[in-house]
Write a protein that holds these residues in place. Structure first.
Motif, mmCIF file in Angstrom:
data_model
loop_
_atom_site.group_PDB
_atom_site.id
_atom_site.type_symbol
_atom_site.label_atom_id
_atom_site.label_comp_id
_atom_site.label_asym_id
_atom_site.label_seq_id
_atom_site.Cartn_x
_atom_site.Cartn_y
_atom_site.Cartn_z
ATOM 1 N N TYR A 205 18.947 -5.534 31.811
ATOM 2 C CA TYR A 205 18.979 -6.989 31.607
ATOM 3 C C TYR A 205 17.556 -7.534 31.480
ATOM 4 C CZ TYR A 205 20.067 -11.926 32.440
ATOM 5 O OH TYR A 205 20.180 -13.286 32.332
ATOM 6 N N GLY A 206 16.661 -7.095 32.379
ATOM 7 C CA GLY A 206 15.275 -7.546 32.308
ATOM 8 C C GLY A 206 14.596 -7.108 31.021
ATOM 9 N N GLU A 207 14.911 -5.902 30.570
ATOM 10 C CA GLU A 207 14.310 -5.405 29.328
ATOM 11 C C GLU A 207 14.756 -6.227 28.129
ATOM 12 O OE1 GLU A 207 13.483 -1.060 28.050
ATOM 13 O OE2 GLU A 207 15.550 -1.488 27.422
ATOM 14 N N GLU A 208 16.038 -6.562 28.073
ATOM 15 C CA GLU A 208 16.547 -7.339 26.942
ATOM 16 C C GLU A 208 15.933 -8.731 26.875
ATOM 17 O OE1 GLU A 208 20.755 -7.374 26.472
ATOM 18 O OE2 GLU A 208 20.938 -5.193 26.471
ATOM 19 N N ARG A 209 15.414 -9.206 27.991
ATOM 20 C CA ARG A 209 14.758 -10.508 28.015
ATOM 21 C C ARG A 209 13.242 -10.407 27.929
ATOM 22 N NH1 ARG A 209 19.357 -10.392 28.827
ATOM 23 N NH2 ARG A 209 20.794 -12.149 28.681
#
Length: 488
Positions: free
Chosen positions: A367-371
């Motif tokens: 999730y953090g990577e996609e953001r």
């Protein structure tokens, strides 16, 4: 919770062969069961907590009435337990710690009982007026009282805030500081709660709020029902000075959050991110497994915890990172992942906990990577470099020596990362989605996950691959990254 059982079936060819054998004598008559009641065991043999839980019965339902007085922390309570014997029982145990027991009945008859010291709390041995037969349904009612701050033999599950109230953080073995229970994740049950709160306070519990009833003294009893089964360690009761905030997910799931009283404007935008978090995870796992969700933010807690249907967070989590980004959302996603991995699909014992924490770390990182907040591969490489030393000290991810270590959290995520690279992202996604669908409302073991992965992918080589990653003394080579090396 009950684990799934597989009945042995005699195949058609075997039946035909059996029918072709001529009878050699009169048919044997079934021997009647010999009633032989014995005490149930005082533990279920959990590798990390040998005396956690109890044998001889399975719980079907808990009904907890809990009357708490803020500031003094005194409480009186009654727990009613519906259960079924799994052997002939002369006596059986519940787990408890720090309570004064006032009365006990079994199926409406007064029972005798004894409290003794256990490894993590007290052993509460109950002897019913009449022994119980294997398969017999029975009820237990315990009236008890105590104080939230009273000494316990083990650690406490109570968390106290500046408001004079409390919230429960019972993982992994401290539900017994709130109620006598079968405190093992392998014995899930449905629940109802009746929690009293004086004027100015609200009560919380797992599940849906069904109604409230006012009492003559001005207090309110809040009634909740959790229709999906839950392990005791996920109990989420509280009495706090808080405000309920309501909403719905993008699919219409009811949401209810509790934030500190007077801080609604501060935390309202935080909890309002929940529908997007749910939508992101439902794309990966399918529909959320329960009938309600929410976030409880409380200054009496210092961490984050996945209490079923109502995750508990410290007020300290919700600060922007050094770049002004809401990095705390990855923690919100972490606890929400647990509603599938850990709450709906629950470890049969605590040595299986990597498959609670591994997915939570993995998907929070994704999730953090996609953001654009982090890079999952960088995190996994850093974990790989350190994990050999962790394996040596704390055990491999699938055989931890204790809970709470890097081996279970980042190490568990690393196992899943390796599987995603080896099997390919599409097959990996199917493995994870079908896992929470197949074992919904059930328990799991690492062996079950290995078999499941092979079944879904059709790749038998993933059996030894996962065994090396889960149980090996050193890291196997990382697929696709031959340059990754352990630093110790």
């Amino acid at each position: 919770m009950t684990t799934r059982r597989t009945a042995l079936r005699l195949g058609g060819a075997a039946v035909a062969a059996a029918a072709a054998v001529p009878a050699l004598g009169p048919a044997a008559t079934a021997q009647p069961h010999r009633f032989d009641p014995k005490p149930g065991s005082n533990g279920v043999g959990d590798p990390l907590f040998p005396t956690l839980g109890n044998g001889g019965y399975q719980v079907v339902h808990y009904d907890l009435a809990f009357d708490f007085t803020p500031v003094t922390y005194d409480f009186t309570a009654t727990v009613k337990i519906n259960a079924r014997a799994t052997q002939d029982l002369s006596a059986f145990n519940l787990d408890t710690d720090g309570h004064t027991i006032d009365a006990v009945t079994v199926s409406g008859r007064p029972a005798t009982w004894e409290l003794t010291s256990g490894q993590s709390g007290q052993e509460f041995t109950i002897t019913p007026a009449r022994p119980l037969h294997d398969g017999q349904a029975f009820t237990v009612e315990v009236r008890y009282r105590g104080n939230g701050k009273a000494p316990r033999l083990g650690l406490t599950g109570w968390r106290f805030g500046t408001d004079g109230g409390f919230a429960s953080a019972a993982q992994s073995s401290r539900a017994d500081t709130f109620l006598p229970c079968n405190d093992t994740p392998s014995d899930k049950a449905t629940w109802t709660f009746h929690i009293s709160a004086p004027k100015g306070f609200v009560a919380t519990a797992n599940g849906e709020l069904t109604h409230k009833s006012r009492r003559a003294d001005g207090s309110t009893v809040w009634h909740f029902a959790l229709r999906e089964r839950m392990a005791t360690e996920l109990i989420g009761i509280a009495v706090v000075k808080g405000t309920y905030l309501y909403g719905t997910s993008h699919r219409g799931l009811p949401l209810r959050h509790i934030v500190p009283q007077g801080q609604e404007e501060k935390y309202g935008p935080v909890v309002a991110r929940t529908p997007d978090h749910l939508a992101w995870l439902e794309e990966k796992f399918g529909r959320y497994p329960f009938s309600v969700y929410g976030v409880h933010i409380y200054d009496g807690y210092t961490d984050a915890l996945e209490n079923q249907t109502l995750s508990l967070f410290s007020t300290n989590w919700f600060k922007p990172d050094a770049n002004g980004r809401p990095g705390y959302e990855t923690t919100m996603v972490h606890e929400l992942v647990h509603q599938w991995f850990g709450d709906s699909v629950t470890p049969n014992d605590w040595q299986q906990a990597w498959l609670n924490e591994g997915p939570a770390v993995y998907y929070a990182g994704l999730y953090g990577e996609e953001r654009g907040w982090s890079v999952l591969e960088d995190k996994m490489r850093a974990t790989y470099e350190k994990l050999d030393a962790v394996r040596a000290a704390d055990g491999p991810p699938g055989l931890p020596k204790a809970l709470g270590g890097t081996n279970i959290y980042d190490g568990g995520a690393l196992v899943l990362y390796a599987l995603s690279v080896r099997a390919g992202r599409r097959k990996f996604d199917t493995v994870m989605r079908e896992w929470v669908k197949r074992f919904k409302d059930s328990t799991y073991t690492s062996e079950a996950f290995i078999r499941h992965t092979v079944d879904v992918t059709g790749d038998r080589s993933l059996d030894p691959f996962l065994r090396d990653w889960l149980f090996g003394a050193v890291n196997p080579p990382m697929p696709g990254h031959p340059d990754w090396k352990a630093t110790a």
